[in-house]
Design a protein around this motif. Structure first.
Motif: not given
Length: 270
Positions: A48-62, A181-182, A6-13
């Motif tokens: 499987v691990t991932l960075d949740l929204p607002g954390h780590g390498k995961t980035t979101t537009q909304v 911070a954002e 969707h609107d998010t790039m999730y970092w997944v390992e």
């Protein structure tokens, strides 16, 4: 690697082989939260691990709400070609895991909740919590991540972590400092305990085998999880003595064994 959901790039390992074990970290955590446990579990599970929204390498537009995050996780599970997951979440990740299990029960085989809650029961409590989280979000935006981490690591919830060896405390601090911070402010506002749905009324209908884990020194979550255990029809409730909120850090070996034995015992019983 990155997955565009969707609107998010999730970092997944993803590592290991066998049944899938999906791990969700807590607030200010990341995939690094689970490093030592991934090494322990990867011989028996596809971890499987991932960075949740607002954390780590995961980035979101909304801004991502709890329901949106769970929707994205469902899409990710299907993108990875996974039929069902064993789902483990810590604290905020535990709230996310429980929310996911309530919204998408057909995608969850077994559920492990570490120091988690179903949200808050009343709208008054939720409003009070949203106001507190808004204050924390503004503190983050005003003072920056380092000042926030200085404050956050001293809250009573993490007091037992002061007894950890300096290298472990340092690793936790470094992980927390990785964030923006954002991103953390967004997580507080849109995935905080006061913003998510309350699942208290849903617990009695959740038929997924569930393990509730809390630390003996974490009085608040011990009481919360006892109440959850009384409502969940297929739950096991275990208290790990001499530990606080973050069992996977404070008693990593014991935590790892309990989780492994819970999953394997149910697999053997089939």
């Amino acid at each position: 690697m990155y997955y565009n959901i969707h609107d998010t790039m999730y970092w997944v390992e993803k590592t290991g082989s066998g049944p899938v074990l999906l791990l969700l970290h807590g607030f200010t955590g990341s995939t690094k939260t689970w490093d030592s446990l991934v090494k322990k579990w990867k011989d028996n599970y596809t971890v499987v691990t991932l960075d949740l929204p607002g954390h780590g390498k995961t980035t979101t537009q909304v801004p991502i709400t709890m329901e949106m995050c769970c929707r994205d996780l469902a899409a990710l599970v299907q993108t990875l070609g996974i039929e069902k997951v064993n789902l483990l979440g810590y604290s905020m990740g535990g709230r996310t895991a429980l929310s996911f299990a309530c919204l998408y029960p057909h995608l969850v085989d077994k559920l492990i909740l570490e120091s988690a809650s179903p949200g808050l029961l009343t709208e008054k409590e939720r409003l009070e919590r949203r106001n507190k989280d808004e204050q924390l979000a503004r503190k983050l935006e005003r003072e920056g991540v380092k000042a926030f981490v200085d404050f956050w690591e001293k809250i009573p919830l993490f007091s037992t972590q002061e007894q950890l060896p300096p290298d472990k405390r340092g690793a936790i601090r470094q992980e927390r400092l990785l964030h923006s911070a954002e991103g953390l402010a967004m997580s507080l506002r849109f995935m905080g305990t006061g913003s998510q749905p309350s699942w208290w009324g849903h617990l009695s209908q959740l038929s997924i085998p569930t393990l509730l884990l809390v630390g003996g020194e974490d009085a608040k979550f011990k009481a919360l999880n006892k109440s959850m255990h009384e409502r969940l029809p297929q739950s096991d409730f275990q208290v790990v003595e001499h530990a606080g909120h973050a069992l996977h850090v404070e008693e990593s070996a014991i935590f790892g064994n309990i989780v492994y034995e819970f999953i394997i015992s149910l697999e053997e019983g089939r």
